[in-house]
Design a protein around this motif. Structure first.
Motif, short mmCIF file in Angstrom:
data_model
loop_
_atom_site.label_atom_id
_atom_site.label_comp_id
_atom_site.label_asym_id
_atom_site.label_seq_id
_atom_site.Cartn_x
_atom_site.Cartn_y
_atom_site.Cartn_z
N LEU A 124 -76.56 17.31 31.89
CA LEU A 124 -75.68 15.93 31.80
C LEU A 124 -74.78 15.55 32.82
O LEU A 124 -73.85 16.59 33.01
CB LEU A 124 -75.08 15.98 30.32
CG LEU A 124 -74.62 14.56 30.14
CD1 LEU A 124 -75.11 13.35 30.14
CD2 LEU A 124 -73.68 14.83 28.67
N GLU A 126 -72.02 13.29 33.35
CA GLU A 126 -71.29 12.13 32.35
C GLU A 126 -70.81 10.91 33.14
O GLU A 126 -70.76 9.76 32.89
CB GLU A 126 -70.08 12.89 31.78
CG GLU A 126 -70.34 13.86 30.80
CD GLU A 126 -69.09 14.27 29.84
OE1 GLU A 126 -68.27 14.20 30.17
OE2 GLU A 126 -69.43 15.21 28.99
N ARG A 135 -77.79 8.42 27.98
CA ARG A 135 -78.07 9.60 27.97
C ARG A 135 -79.48 10.04 27.49
O ARG A 135 -80.17 10.64 27.82
CB ARG A 135 -76.93 10.45 27.49
CG ARG A 135 -75.83 10.05 28.26
CD ARG A 135 -74.52 10.99 27.56
NE ARG A 135 -73.15 10.62 28.27
CZ ARG A 135 -72.15 10.91 28.18
NH1 ARG A 135 -71.69 11.81 27.25
NH2 ARG A 135 -71.07 10.57 28.94
#
Length: 337
Positions: A124, A126, A135
């Motif tokens: 991930l 962000e 996501r």
């Protein structure tokens, strides 16, 4: 790939925000059968998604390990012959069932040190994916692949027949002018606009000819009773008296919806109702209502968003200082539409 399993989130809003992922998987794999393993309180919204074929009950409570029971359920799932699984929660426990089921391709974010459990691992970023819906949608691509944008908004099915059936089941009639309030927020009090503010807004809307229906879980019944008592004759408390699928249909009947950042906010967005969304401790930059017809009200104080269940400073200014007159002004846009 012919058959895949979604390990669904445990939150209603998160599950709705995952729907664009399901749509992309079906687009990329024509003829794909897509089942979901989900807690029973989430299952009703999955049943309103065209992309989901079947739902398998996930009986495990939040935080419950129950390795032997997970192993048994995994072996039952093995008989379904899934080619792949998408594991949406980031916990280690959520990744065990696809492994126990012998599903060869297990897709998800690395999460809680899930090396080996997740074998198609996304990492991930962000900053690149600030929204939760982004996501989830990223998991339809190969790890490291670019996320195609724009992402379509989630949609839940609620037909005229669905809505009429629900009204008949509950012996209800839609009033001429209807507003839905969703005064709860499962995460905690720091996401809940005060009951007295909701009541003041209900009184102002009643003066404009609107009837207010209050929606939520049994946990929200008490606060809804407080709102109804402070706005006598203005509100009908439906918290805890409807099934979630019924709430989907009743929300779809509203002229507009006033809500905290909650699962029902995402339900209202997914049935394309105009929304006035009230944000305190959480961030509309992460989980906004995914709709072109949503007004987001946030005071954007220095102390928010804190993402806490309870106000760490003890004053809840982020919501207490968001006054009913400000929210009523936002409602007027939808009253005039």
């Amino acid at each position: 790939m012919n058959k895949a399993l979604i390990v669904a989130p445990s939150w209603i809003g998160d599950t709705i925000m995952a729907q664009p992922l399901f749509a992309r998987l079906r687009e990329r794999h024509p003829g794909l059968r897509l089942d979901a393993l989900a807690p029973r309180w989430v299952a009703p919204v999955l049943r309103r998604m065209a992309e989901i074929d079947d739902i398998v009950d996930n009986p495990f409570a939040h935080g419950e390990l129950s390795l032997k029971a997970r192993w048994r359920l995994g072996r039952e799932l093995a008989g379904r012959g899934y080619d792949a699984a998408w594991v949406l929660p980031n916990s280690l426990k959520s990744a065990l069932l696809p492994l126990f089921a012998g599903i060869p391709r297990r897709v998800g974010f690395t999460g809680e040190a899930r090396y080996g459990l997740i074998n198609v691992r996304h990492h991930l970023d962000e900053a690149a994916l600030p929204l939760m819906v982004e996501r989830f949608a990223q998991l339809a691509a190969a790890p490291g692949g670019e996320l195609p944008r724009p992402i379509p908004h989630p949609r839940l099915r609620s037909t005229d027949n669905d809505r009429q059936r629900t009204l008949c089941e509950l012996a209800m009639v839609r009033p001429d002018k209807l507003v839905a309030f969703c005064p709860g927020a499962e995460y905690g009090p720091a996401k809940r606009w005060p009951a007295a503010h909701f009541a003041a807004l209900a009184r102002a809307l009643a003066d404009a000819g609107y009837v207010v229906w209050l929606f939520g879980s049994p946990k929200d019944h008490g606060v809804a009773e407080e709102i109804a008592a402070l706005a006598p004759g203005c509100c009908r408390n439906l918290c805890g008296t409807t099934r979630l699928d019924q709430a989907v249909d009743l929300l779809a009947l509203a002229d507009f919806v006033v809500c905290n950042d909650s699962g029902l906010m995402h339900v209202a967005a997914a049935v394309d109702r105009p929304i006035v969304a009230l944000y305190g401790s959480s961030s509309p930059g992460f989980t906004p209502p995914l709709s072109e017809r949503a007004d987001i009200l946030s005071l954007k104080l220095d102390c928010s968003p804190c993402f806490k269940r309870d106000c760490p400073l003890g004053h809840l200014d982020c919501l207490n200082r968001l006054l009913p007159a400000q929210v009523f002004a936002a409602c007027q846009k939808w009253m005039q539409a």
